[in-house]
Structure formats: structure tokens, C-alpha cells
Design a protein around this motif. Sequence first.
Motif, PDB file in Angstrom:
ATOM      1  N   UNK A 105       0.875  -1.175   0.000  1.00 48.25           N
ATOM      2  CA  UNK A 105       0.000   0.000   0.000  1.00 48.25           C
ATOM      3  C   UNK A 105       0.913   1.226   0.000  1.00 48.25           C
ATOM      4  N   UNK A 106       0.763   2.050  -1.024  1.00 50.08           N
ATOM      5  CA  UNK A 106       1.608   3.252  -1.133  1.00 50.08           C
ATOM      6  C   UNK A 106       0.742   4.472  -0.864  1.00 50.08           C
ATOM      7  N   UNK A 107       1.210   5.350   0.022  1.00 50.32           N
ATOM      8  CA  UNK A 107       0.439   6.543   0.364  1.00 50.32           C
ATOM      9  C   UNK A 107       1.359   7.750   0.270  1.00 50.32           C
ATOM     10  N   UNK A 108       0.892   8.788  -0.396  1.00 45.27           N
ATOM     11  CA  UNK A 108       1.744   9.973  -0.537  1.00 45.27           C
ATOM     12  C   UNK A 108       0.951  11.207  -0.944  1.00 45.27           C
ATOM     13  N   UNK A 109       1.452  12.341  -0.533  1.00 39.75           N
ATOM     14  CA  UNK A 109       0.890  13.608  -1.009  1.00 39.75           C
ATOM     15  C   UNK A 109       1.726  14.181  -2.135  1.00 39.75           C
ATOM     16  N   UNK A 110       2.635  13.365  -2.673  1.00 39.14           N
ATOM     17  CA  UNK A 110       3.516  13.751  -3.774  1.00 39.14           C
ATOM     18  C   UNK A 110       2.683  14.218  -4.975  1.00 39.14           C
ATOM     19  N   UNK A 111       3.064  15.266  -5.665  1.00 39.87           N
ATOM     20  CA  UNK A 111       4.312  16.010  -5.526  1.00 39.87           C
ATOM     21  C   UNK A 111       4.217  17.235  -4.608  1.00 39.87           C
ATOM     22  N   UNK A 112       3.082  17.391  -3.901  1.00 41.37           N
ATOM     23  CA  UNK A 112       3.044  18.518  -2.964  1.00 41.37           C
ATOM     24  C   UNK A 112       4.035  18.295  -1.837  1.00 41.37           C
ATOM     25  N   UNK A 113       4.092  17.073  -1.318  1.00 36.02           N
ATOM     26  CA  UNK A 113       5.137  16.800  -0.345  1.00 36.02           C
ATOM     27  C   UNK A 113       5.931  15.584  -0.788  1.00 36.02           C
ATOM     28  N   UNK A 114       7.079  15.397  -0.140  1.00 30.31           N
ATOM     29  CA  UNK A 114       8.023  14.396  -0.637  1.00 30.31           C
ATOM     30  C   UNK A 114       8.063  13.126   0.194  1.00 30.31           C
ATOM     31  N   UNK A 115       7.044  12.897   1.006  1.00 25.59           N
ATOM     32  CA  UNK A 115       7.055  11.692   1.837  1.00 25.59           C
ATOM     33  C   UNK A 115       6.201  10.618   1.169  1.00 25.59           C
TER      34      UNK A 115
END
Length: 653
Positions: free
Chosen positions: A460-470
Motif C-alpha cells: 500500500x503506497x500513500x503519498x501527497x507527492x508532488x506537494x510533499x516528498x514523503x
Amino acid sequence: MSMTIDAQDRTGRPAQPVAPVVPTVGAVRPLGIERIRIDDGFWGARQRLNQESIIPHLEYWEERAGWLKNFDAVVDGTVADVRTGQKFADSEIYKTLEAMAWEIARSGDAGLQTRFDRIVARVAAAQKPDGYLNTRFGNAGQPPRYSDLEWGHELYCFGHLIQAAVARLRTGHRDQLVDVAIKAADHVCEVFGPDGLQRVCGHPEIETALVELSRVTGDERYLRQARVFLDRRGHGTLGDIEFGRSYFQDDVPIRDNEVLRGHAVRALYLTAGAIDAGIEEHDVRYVDLLRAQYDRTLARRTYITGGMGSHHQDEAFGDDFELPPDRAYCETCAGVASVMVAWRLLLATGDLRYGDVIERTLYNVIAASPSDSGRAFFYTNPLQQRVAAAAAPADELSLRAQSQLRAPWFEVSCCPPNVARTFAQLASYVATQNATGVQIIQYMTGDIRAELDVGVVELRMTTGYPDDGVVTIDVDSAPDAPWTLTLRIPEWAESAVVTVDDAEVPVVGARCTIPMTGSGHRIVLHLPMEPRIMEPDPRIDSVRGTVAVARGPLVMCVESVDLPVGVDLESVRIDAAGALASTRSGVEASGRLVGYEDAMWPYRSVADEASRPAVPESEPFRLPLVPYHTWANRGPSTMRVWIPRSHTGRPAA
Ligand code: FUB
Ligand code: ZN
């Protein structure tokens, strides 16, 4: 660097991945959209926009412009009198069908399936008993079949028809569209085979389609026919034209090229097809030379956005380093085609740098094309807009040449359905696998499932990318046997940090490869998202003395609507050594204004330069930049990516 093909012959596997490109050998193999689901974030929003707005918009305009009715008119015998659209209008219907096919598989949208079937029935009714199908040629009162191979696009149209059928086959449907496309492909093999008509199509596309049809059906005739077309090209079988035969890559055999030339979309589709054929023929040297051509094109003929094509007149590549920002053509379709090439090379070589190319092009060319509403599109993607153009009327057909702003539909509407099919199949570009591991190529929110030799891995991949880099990756399920998880580390992310269950692991170059065992682990990738100042190679004359700003994968631009009232974008300079800060809408830099004085003649002698005062610059002010892909969504504006450097250079307070 030479290509390595790790011999993973997948022929004979029971099911092929649900993906547009499934080579039988390669360093890594694709995971289809049945294994990857994007469900949120930047790309999740675009996939929803595609389903809810873009695809219905294509259907609406293709009906309204008469391009679908062209097929009905073939059936009722009136097509010579009533046909509308460019010679290649049929291809837009096929690209839309392809987008619908992927979207039906992605979303299970039953209404879309019904609409798809209705269009297919109209297309199928226009097919001749021998498989020929075209609304512009070969019907009563029209020019004969294959009488204008330079511009007629008949084989190009077949290529898109076949790609739509491949999408249906890969998504589990052996339906009427598939029958139509196979009949058409058989007809092509018959007419253009080794002993047949010794010609090629003015617009490559059939080559990649035939190879994929061969992959999905297992019928090698289609691969052989693709090879015939590839080898025939470059020998002047097409007539000469005002742009020269290099326009359609018919002046020099593919093997003798060093860099991509001529019409950008044509050159890139051809390269994609040539790579496909080379891969299936296990011709490492051939793929290697195509890779060298593409690499050289990236190094010398590509914009910072990933856009390709510098010439408006012939929609073509310019010379090396001929990359003017204001005249940048950067057709959206060329962006799609460049992603196609980069993806094939990534699968063949496992080189994750091609994932960088795909990322850059997805965010800065393909995502830039549709408006926020999904009902207007950029055809060209220039890096500078000097004059604030009036928005294209929301309900009118535009000419391509007028496409300074996004328009709802164009006389030449190749780009909107290309965006739609790319968005619908996007999950297939997120990750790859080999026997022992999973490679994450693009960072998006969603689920990934891979069947490795040691067992099934679910992530399961979770991210706010590209707004944030985590980017957080949870291993929901994995065998208690060793496997590896590889993360692409973008070229701009030198200080990236990766942790596994809070312990840092080493990052080497373009990848971080993590030995894994068992489930329940959490991997976190921290990408540095501080804005960066970028300078161009000094050989790109047209932007010498300027810099651009990037943040993560996003190229930024200054848009006039963000400037203080009365400030003209022409007078803005940027402190290249000044502070940069991330903001909600983008980046804030330190800017300065200069006053220019108009003279009768915009040139002067350098002889008296020493006695001339430097152009005075204002005190610094906060200069807002927004992601390039968002520009022109807030009314008429001027815009630029490359900004002249301030010579004062003190940072803003
Ligand atoms: O010729 C078909 C398509 O129309 C090309 O790929 C685009 O560049 C546009 O000219
Ligand atoms: Zn296009």
C-alpha cells in the motif's frame, strides 16, 4: 552503455498483464492495471477527471464534429459528400475507444461499456469484407485506397484501431472491435507484405501496434509485418515534400540515425515500434542503437518540461540545442509518445532514469494539457507566452494554430484522446517486477500486487507527492522468503532518505534496493522538496542568461496573474542566488524589476558598453511561481518558465 536483456521469456504464461506494452523479454516486466490501483492524490484526481469529464467530452465532440457520423456515411454511401474532419479523423475515434477500453477495465463503468459498444458497432459496419476500413479513402466517390500514403494516414489509423483492440484483449474481451482490428491487420499484412505494395505510411504508428498485436495474439505474422515496415522506411518510398523526407523519417534508414529528427510524434512512434520489434527479435544491438538515438535526443533536443519538438511549421524536432521557449511546440502527443519510448526502454534495460523522463513528461507536458474542467486542452505546450491570449470559446472548434490557450476541440484533435488513453492506462506505469522483486517507478497513492517467484507481495503506497516528498509503503503481505523492493530515486533527489521500520538504508544513484522478508514492514521515502534553481546548458542560445525554478518533479513558471498590478512580466528578473520558499500554490522566489526603454532600433553597439550604466533593478520583491501544468487556468495571462537572472543578486529580505 549497452542494453542488457535478462532472459525472462514469458511466452506461454497463462495471462498477460493488463497493460498496453507487454514485451516477451526484458530486464523487468510490467504490472498491469489489474495489479495496481491508483485511488487518490494527483493522479487519482486526474483519472476521475478522465472518467467523468474528458472521455464524455471526447465522445460529445467526435459526434458533434461529425467524425463518428463519417462511419455511418460509409454505410449509407454518402461519405464522399458529407465527410468531415482531417484525413486521420478516424484515428481519434480509435484512440477514444482505446481510452474507454482501459477505463472500463479500471473503473468497471457499465454505462461506459454500453457507449463503447455503440461506437464499435458503427465502426464495424463501415469495414469492407476484405478488412479495409477508412472513411476518407476507398469508398464510392473518394480517392482510391493507398493513393496518398504520404498524407493519407490509412495505416496510422489502422495502428490506433489495433491498439484499441489490444486494450480490449488485454482487459479480457474478445469482442467485435477485436474482430474488426484483426481483420484489418490481416488485410495490411496481405497488401503490404514482403511481395506486396513496397510502401510505408507517412505517419508511423502501425509498427508498434502490429508488434503488440503479435504479443497479445501470439501470431508472429504481425511482428514480421512490423519489421517489413521498419526496414522499408528510410529508402524514399514516400514522395518528397516541402519539409523533405526527413519529416516522415523516410530519408535515412532507422539504423543509420544518430538522433530523432523530423516530425516529433512520427519519430517517437516509429522509435517505439522499432524498440518493440527489436525486443521481440532479441536484437540487443538494434535496441541499443535506438536507445542511443533517444538518449541523444534527451540530451540535446528536449525541453526542461520533457517536451519535444521546436518547430511549429512542421511540428518537428529542431537542431541540437535549438529549444526556443516561446516558439516551443512541445505537442502533447509528442509527450505521450516520449513516455511510450521511455517506458519501453525502462522495461528493456531496467534503467530507472527512464522513470525520471516519464515522470517529468507526465507532470509537465501531459498533465498540463487538460484544463481543470477536463473540457479544454493544450495542443502545444510552449514555455513562454508573450501576449495574453483570449481564452478559446468554450463551444467552438479551434484551429490548431490558434491554440495559444486550451481549446475544447481542434480541427486536429489528436492530443485530447491521447491524454485520455494515457490517464486511463496510467497505473501500468507505476511499478514493475522481476522474478525476485518489485520496482516502484512512480510515486502515487494506491495498491500494488506482484506475484514473485517466492510468493505474492501486496503493498500500500500513500503519498501527497508532488506537494510533499514523503512516500510511505506498507508491506501488507509478503512471503517469509527473501525478495527486494527497489525505489526509483529521481535525479534531482540527491539527499533522499529511505527508512525501513525507522532504520535508514543506503541509497545508491538512481535506486534504493531493499532486501525484504515477510510482511508488516513500513518503508518511508523522504524526497527533498526544496525548490531548486536550474540553469540551461549554455548551448541553448535562446535561454542563455536565464534560470528556471523546479520543485520535485514540477517545473515552475511565473504567470502574470500573480504579479502585482501594473507589473509586466517582461520586466521581471530573478535572484538566482536568492532564497526560495515553498508555498501553498508553488514557490516564492526573490524577484527584481527592470525598466526598459524602447528605442527605434532594438540593437546597439557594444563599443560604448563600459560607459553605459547597468540597467537599474528595483529592490527585491516576492516573486510567486506556480507549477507549469496549472498555467492558463485563471484567465488570459502571460507566462514564462525561463526567467532572466538579476545582476544585482541580493536576496529578498
Ligand atoms: O498527423 C496526425 C497527428 O496530427 C500528428 O501526430 C500530430 O502531430 C498532428 O499533426
Ligand atoms: Zn497531438
